[in-house]
Design a protein around this motif. Structure first.
Motif, PDB file in Angstrom:
ATOM      1  N   TYR A  73      48.163 -15.801  80.623  1.00  0.00           N
ATOM      2  CA  TYR A  73      49.416 -15.202  79.787  1.00  0.00           C
ATOM      3  C   TYR A  73      49.143 -15.953  78.370  1.00  0.00           C
ATOM      4  O   TYR A  73      49.973 -15.474  77.422  1.00  0.00           O
ATOM      5  CB  TYR A  73      50.686 -15.852  80.413  1.00  0.00           C
ATOM      6  CG  TYR A  73      51.201 -14.992  81.567  1.00  0.00           C
ATOM      7  CD1 TYR A  73      51.133 -13.617  81.540  1.00  0.00           C
ATOM      8  CD2 TYR A  73      51.125 -15.326  82.520  1.00  0.00           C
ATOM      9  CE1 TYR A  73      51.590 -12.713  82.524  1.00  0.00           C
ATOM     10  CE2 TYR A  73      51.412 -14.762  83.946  1.00  0.00           C
ATOM     11  CZ  TYR A  73      51.787 -13.255  83.814  1.00  0.00           C
ATOM     12  OH  TYR A  73      52.062 -12.496  84.995  1.00  0.00           O
ATOM     13  N   ASP A  76      48.471 -13.693  74.984  1.00  0.00           N
ATOM     14  CA  ASP A  76      49.548 -12.863  74.812  1.00  0.00           C
ATOM     15  C   ASP A  76      50.703 -13.369  74.154  1.00  0.00           C
ATOM     16  O   ASP A  76      51.372 -12.803  73.449  1.00  0.00           O
ATOM     17  CB  ASP A  76      49.706 -11.645  76.022  1.00  0.00           C
ATOM     18  CG  ASP A  76      50.433 -10.650  75.287  1.00  0.00           C
ATOM     19  OD1 ASP A  76      50.029  -9.845  74.375  1.00  0.00           O
ATOM     20  OD2 ASP A  76      51.648 -10.285  75.712  1.00  0.00           O
ATOM     21  N   ARG A 391      45.114  -2.428  84.522  1.00  0.00           N
ATOM     22  CA  ARG A 391      45.338  -2.719  83.171  1.00  0.00           C
ATOM     23  C   ARG A 391      46.614  -3.472  83.016  1.00  0.00           C
ATOM     24  O   ARG A 391      46.293  -4.732  82.177  1.00  0.00           O
ATOM     25  CB  ARG A 391      45.773  -1.420  82.321  1.00  0.00           C
ATOM     26  CG  ARG A 391      45.977  -1.710  80.812  1.00  0.00           C
ATOM     27  CD  ARG A 391      46.217  -0.241  80.015  1.00  0.00           C
ATOM     28  NE  ARG A 391      47.452   0.025  80.312  1.00  0.00           N
ATOM     29  CZ  ARG A 391      48.673  -0.555  79.707  1.00  0.00           C
ATOM     30  NH1 ARG A 391      48.599  -1.413  78.823  1.00  0.00           N
ATOM     31  NH2 ARG A 391      50.115  -0.036  80.250  1.00  0.00           N
ATOM     32  N   LEU A 392      47.642  -3.523  83.802  1.00  0.00           N
ATOM     33  CA  LEU A 392      48.818  -4.195  83.683  1.00  0.00           C
ATOM     34  C   LEU A 392      48.609  -5.562  84.188  1.00  0.00           C
ATOM     35  O   LEU A 392      49.256  -6.606  83.641  1.00  0.00           O
ATOM     36  CB  LEU A 392      50.213  -3.307  84.037  1.00  0.00           C
ATOM     37  CG  LEU A 392      50.603  -2.160  83.006  1.00  0.00           C
ATOM     38  CD1 LEU A 392      51.419  -1.333  83.609  1.00  0.00           C
ATOM     39  CD2 LEU A 392      51.089  -2.705  81.667  1.00  0.00           C
ATOM     40  N   HIS A 428      43.856 -10.002  80.351  1.00  0.00           N
ATOM     41  CA  HIS A 428      45.451  -9.798  80.208  1.00  0.00           C
ATOM     42  C   HIS A 428      45.609  -9.694  78.559  1.00  0.00           C
ATOM     43  O   HIS A 428      46.578  -8.682  78.447  1.00  0.00           O
ATOM     44  CB  HIS A 428      46.133 -10.952  80.744  1.00  0.00           C
ATOM     45  CG  HIS A 428      47.625 -10.927  80.651  1.00  0.00           C
ATOM     46  ND1 HIS A 428      48.092 -11.359  79.465  1.00  0.00           N
ATOM     47  CD2 HIS A 428      48.345 -10.228  81.310  1.00  0.00           C
ATOM     48  CE1 HIS A 428      49.443 -10.872  79.589  1.00  0.00           C
ATOM     49  NE2 HIS A 428      49.724 -10.335  80.681  1.00  0.00           N
ATOM     50  N   HIS A 431      44.463  -6.184  77.260  1.00  0.00           N
ATOM     51  CA  HIS A 431      45.082  -5.080  78.060  1.00  0.00           C
ATOM     52  C   HIS A 431      46.651  -5.043  77.566  1.00  0.00           C
ATOM     53  O   HIS A 431      47.404  -3.833  77.903  1.00  0.00           O
ATOM     54  CB  HIS A 431      45.021  -5.146  79.482  1.00  0.00           C
ATOM     55  CG  HIS A 431      43.711  -4.783  80.248  1.00  0.00           C
ATOM     56  ND1 HIS A 431      43.380  -5.040  81.311  1.00  0.00           N
ATOM     57  CD2 HIS A 431      42.487  -4.660  79.411  1.00  0.00           C
ATOM     58  CE1 HIS A 431      42.086  -4.674  81.758  1.00  0.00           C
ATOM     59  NE2 HIS A 431      41.576  -4.569  80.596  1.00  0.00           N
ATOM     60  N   HIS A 432      47.222  -6.320  76.886  1.00  0.00           N
ATOM     61  CA  HIS A 432      48.517  -6.004  76.673  1.00  0.00           C
ATOM     62  C   HIS A 432      48.581  -6.192  75.008  1.00  0.00           C
ATOM     63  O   HIS A 432      49.767  -6.157  74.761  1.00  0.00           O
ATOM     64  CB  HIS A 432      49.251  -7.180  77.406  1.00  0.00           C
ATOM     65  CG  HIS A 432      49.566  -7.000  78.425  1.00  0.00           C
ATOM     66  ND1 HIS A 432      50.710  -6.877  79.153  1.00  0.00           N
ATOM     67  CD2 HIS A 432      48.695  -7.076  79.718  1.00  0.00           C
ATOM     68  CE1 HIS A 432      50.545  -6.467  80.461  1.00  0.00           C
ATOM     69  NE2 HIS A 432      49.579  -6.901  80.812  1.00  0.00           N
ATOM     70  N   ASN A 433      47.798  -5.743  74.390  1.00  0.00           N
ATOM     71  CA  ASN A 433      47.659  -5.778  72.850  1.00  0.00           C
ATOM     72  C   ASN A 433      47.994  -4.489  72.489  1.00  0.00           C
ATOM     73  O   ASN A 433      47.297  -3.284  72.762  1.00  0.00           O
ATOM     74  CB  ASN A 433      46.523  -6.489  72.299  1.00  0.00           C
ATOM     75  CG  ASN A 433      46.718  -6.770  70.906  1.00  0.00           C
ATOM     76  OD1 ASN A 433      47.303  -6.038  70.198  1.00  0.00           O
ATOM     77  ND2 ASN A 433      45.866  -7.651  70.460  1.00  0.00           N
ATOM     78  N   VAL A 440      52.498   0.302  75.327  1.00  0.00           N
ATOM     79  CA  VAL A 440      51.489  -0.791  75.892  1.00  0.00           C
ATOM     80  C   VAL A 440      52.127  -1.445  77.007  1.00  0.00           C
ATOM     81  O   VAL A 440      51.577  -1.544  77.954  1.00  0.00           O
ATOM     82  CB  VAL A 440      51.153  -2.000  74.934  1.00  0.00           C
ATOM     83  CG1 VAL A 440      52.340  -2.783  74.328  1.00  0.00           C
ATOM     84  CG2 VAL A 440      50.186  -3.037  75.564  1.00  0.00           C
ATOM     85  N   ASP A 441      53.488  -1.339  77.082  1.00  0.00           N
ATOM     86  CA  ASP A 441      54.180  -2.072  78.122  1.00  0.00           C
ATOM     87  C   ASP A 441      54.642  -1.149  79.493  1.00  0.00           C
ATOM     88  O   ASP A 441      55.066  -1.486  80.427  1.00  0.00           O
ATOM     89  CB  ASP A 441      55.531  -2.938  77.766  1.00  0.00           C
ATOM     90  CG  ASP A 441      55.173  -4.081  76.897  1.00  0.00           C
ATOM     91  OD1 ASP A 441      53.828  -4.548  77.133  1.00  0.00           O
ATOM     92  OD2 ASP A 441      55.722  -4.330  76.208  1.00  0.00           O
ATOM     93  N   ASP A 518      58.013 -12.794  80.237  1.00  0.00           N
ATOM     94  CA  ASP A 518      58.520 -11.624  79.444  1.00  0.00           C
ATOM     95  C   ASP A 518      59.345 -10.764  80.529  1.00  0.00           C
ATOM     96  O   ASP A 518      59.339  -9.354  80.510  1.00  0.00           O
ATOM     97  CB  ASP A 518      57.249 -10.788  79.148  1.00  0.00           C
ATOM     98  CG  ASP A 518      56.539 -11.513  78.116  1.00  0.00           C
ATOM     99  OD1 ASP A 518      57.064 -12.451  77.386  1.00  0.00           O
ATOM    100  OD2 ASP A 518      55.156 -11.295  78.210  1.00  0.00           O
TER     101      ASP A 518
END
Ligand code: HEM
Length: 543
Positions: A73, A76, A391-392, A428, A431-433, A440-441, A518
């Motif tokens: 984590y 990110d 991805r998530l 991670h 894939h979260h950028n 993205v989310d 988050d």
């Protein structure tokens, strides 16, 4: 005389401690100065403190996260605190780690994972794998030795071979589905992950060892030892110095290894002595033994029993397949179910696809798939759900060791030296950028549908989806994992309705401190790879 000896001992002790302190301060100074030099060159990093590097930043991030949140984590979280920071940046966490070059830019990652431009694995990978496999496994090996074993095992994971394994996997998923039906009848909260783990272990037992481990039926001592071993595996200092040097840690590592090796050695010997001939079987154990028999055939040897060097490597390889073969797959089973349960529209679409391709009676899906495994290739929405899940919630990242001659270049043409660095492809963070992923989310399986069925604005960027990594060191088990995940969804999505039960779990266990990342309660925790926290408590009903 006594006084002289003891004063000599004290003098030596003080001398050694002084040398260590001076070496420590010297190294700290060199690392901090190196970072300052990179910063002066304009290379990206969060604000750097000359005394503490980025330790203060990371400590503050850690305080804002659950104490057991997975380390991946970090990238990110830093992006969120410094949104203008580039996706490739340095982090100075010495003495907790080598300087880190964090990479969440697909084109930069591709530069050090490419066939002609491959950085070696970071030494932390071997440290981490050591308790589990002993370190002579495919994941840790390099150079010609790695090539030899990879080539040997590739046929065991080809797409064609996977099709022949479908009936075997379906058999195991039937047990999984029946166990879940029993849970429905019990009507209680339970750990979904326990079932997913047992299923994935039983599947890899059949694929790698050609053995019915039957963990879904009863516990097995050597698998319990393997699962326990994950608790003692450490990449670096993440478990704390106290735990790292705790003698009990070494005792557990030794004892678990003893139990695992006894069982696998027995299987190897049995297999070797019952059939001295090469076989056409593509299970991992047979592929390894065939290579050994070929060596004997060429040299005209009859060694009678397995030699020590072969045994060391073969043991390590069997263990890496059993470990890597269940760990990430079981996590993905959990998160695909979690995401489908939260997204009724996606759930309706996947069920409709299964009705259309496998027939309306979900109880017959097992027979239909066993008879016609190629139907798995006609489930594009199911495949898209799995890809969006990965991805998530990617499960693994790719740490590499930097080299003096090796420099990375980003899209602005900035040159990033890698010498002495842990070069860390953080899947991670990648894939979260939002730079690479629109919305993205959101859980949008549509991103991964074929071109004609996908809104153009959701088209994934080249190289940006890499949960299995890409290139020569990419996951050897990709086909197996995808086949297994598709079968699980095809055989269970229409049978059950799942509700996550974290609130109920919290009422019973009363956890303290921060319990979300988050806002996500089902965050990933470190246990081998990234696992759903608290075993993913759920309640299940028949659909
Ligand atoms: C969803 C499931 C899986 C995910 C997300 C996953 C992910 C990965 C990733 C990212 C790597 C590369 C690590 C690196 O670059 O350092 C890797 C390597 C590896 N995986 Fe998987 N994996 C999965 C399932 C499996 C399965 C089912 C097996 C075994 C049958 C397996 C066996 C391995 C092995 C042996 C390697 C090392 C390959 C090499 O270096 O040649 N994995 N995996």
């Amino acid at each position: 005389m006594t006084w002289t000896v003891s004063s000599l001992a004290w003098t030596m002790l003080i001398g050694i401690v002084s040398v260590l302190v001076v070496a420590f301060i010297g190294k700290a100074w060199r690392v901090r100065r190196y970072m300052r030099m990179l910063q002066k060159r304009g290379l990206p990093m969060p604000p750097h403190n000359i005394l503490f590097g980025h330790l203060g930043l990371v400590a503050s991030i850690q305080r804002s996260l659950p104490s057991d949140a997975h380390g991946h984590y970090l990238a990110d979280q830093i992006r969120q605190r410094y949104p203008e920071l580039e996706p490739t940046f340095y982090l100075d966490l010495w003495p907790a780690s080598d300087p880190i070059l964090v990479a969440t830019d697909p084109d930069v990652i591709a530069q050090f994972c490419a066939p002609d431009h491959l950085l070696p694995k970071h030494p932390g990978v071997k440290r981490f794998m050591y308790p589990i496999t002993g370190g002579y496994d495919l994941n840790c090996l390099e150079g010609e030795t790695w090539k030899f074993w990879r080539k040997l095992f590739n046929p065991g994971f080809s797409a064609g071979h996977m099709q022949t394994l479908v009936p075997t996997i379906v058999d195991e998923v039937c047990i999984f589905r029946d166990d879940l039906s029993r849970r429905v009848r019990e009507g209680k909260m339970f750990s979904f992950e326990d079932h997913a783990l047992s299923l994935a272990i039983d599947v890899i037992g059949r694929v790698a060892l050609d053995t019915k481990l039957n963990i879904q039926g009863q516990p097995n001592p050597w698998i319990s030892a393997l699962l326990n071993q994950r608790r003692w595996a450490a990449f670096g200092l993440e478990m704390g110095i106290g735990m790292l040097i705790n003698p009990m840690r070494y005792f557990h590592i030794w004892n678990n290894r003893r139990i695992m090796d006894k069982y696998i050695n027995r299987d190897l010997d049995k297999r070797y002595t019952t059939s001295q001939k090469r076989t056409t079987s593509k299970t991992i154990i047979d592929l390894a033994l065939n290579a050994y028999r070929s060596e004997d055939a060429v040299a005209g040897n009859d060694r009678g029993e397995l030699d020590a060097v072969f045994r060391k490597y073969a043991l390590s390889q069997m263990k890496v397949f059993i470990f890597a073969g269940h760990d990430a797959t079981s996590t993905t089973i959990c998160y695909s179910w979690l995401l489908l349960s939260r997204n009724p529209e996606a759930m309706a679409k996947i069920r409709a696809e299964h009705d259309a391709v496998l027939g309306l009676d979900h109880n017959k899906a097992a027979a239909v798939l066993s008879e016609n495994p190629a139907l798995l290739n006609r489930l594009p929405y199911t495949l898209a759900v799995i890809k969006e899940t990965l991805r998530l919630f990617p499960v693994v990242s790719s740490p590499r060791g930097g080299l003096g001659s090796f420099t990375l270049t980003d899209s602005k043409g900035q040159l990033f030296p890698t010498e002495g660095c842990l070069v860390w492809a953080v899947h991670h963070g990648l894939h979260h950028n939002p730079l690479w992923w629109p919305r993205v989310d959101e859980f949008l399986p549509e991103r991964f549908l074929p071109d004609q069925d996908r809104p153009e604005e959701l088209r994934p960027l080249k190289n940006a989806w890499r949960p299995f990594e890409i290139g020569p060191r990419a996951c050897i088990g990709t086909e197996l994992a995808m086949t297994e995940l598709k079968i699980v969804l095809a055989m269970t999505a229409r049978a059950f309705d799942l509700a996550e039960a974290f609130s109920e779990w919290d009422q019973v266990h009363k956890p303290k401190g921060v319990k979300t990342v988050d806002g996500e309660r089902a965050y990933q925790t470190q246990l081998g790879s990234a696992h759903p926290v608290d075993g993913f408590p759920v309640r299940l009903a028949a659909h």
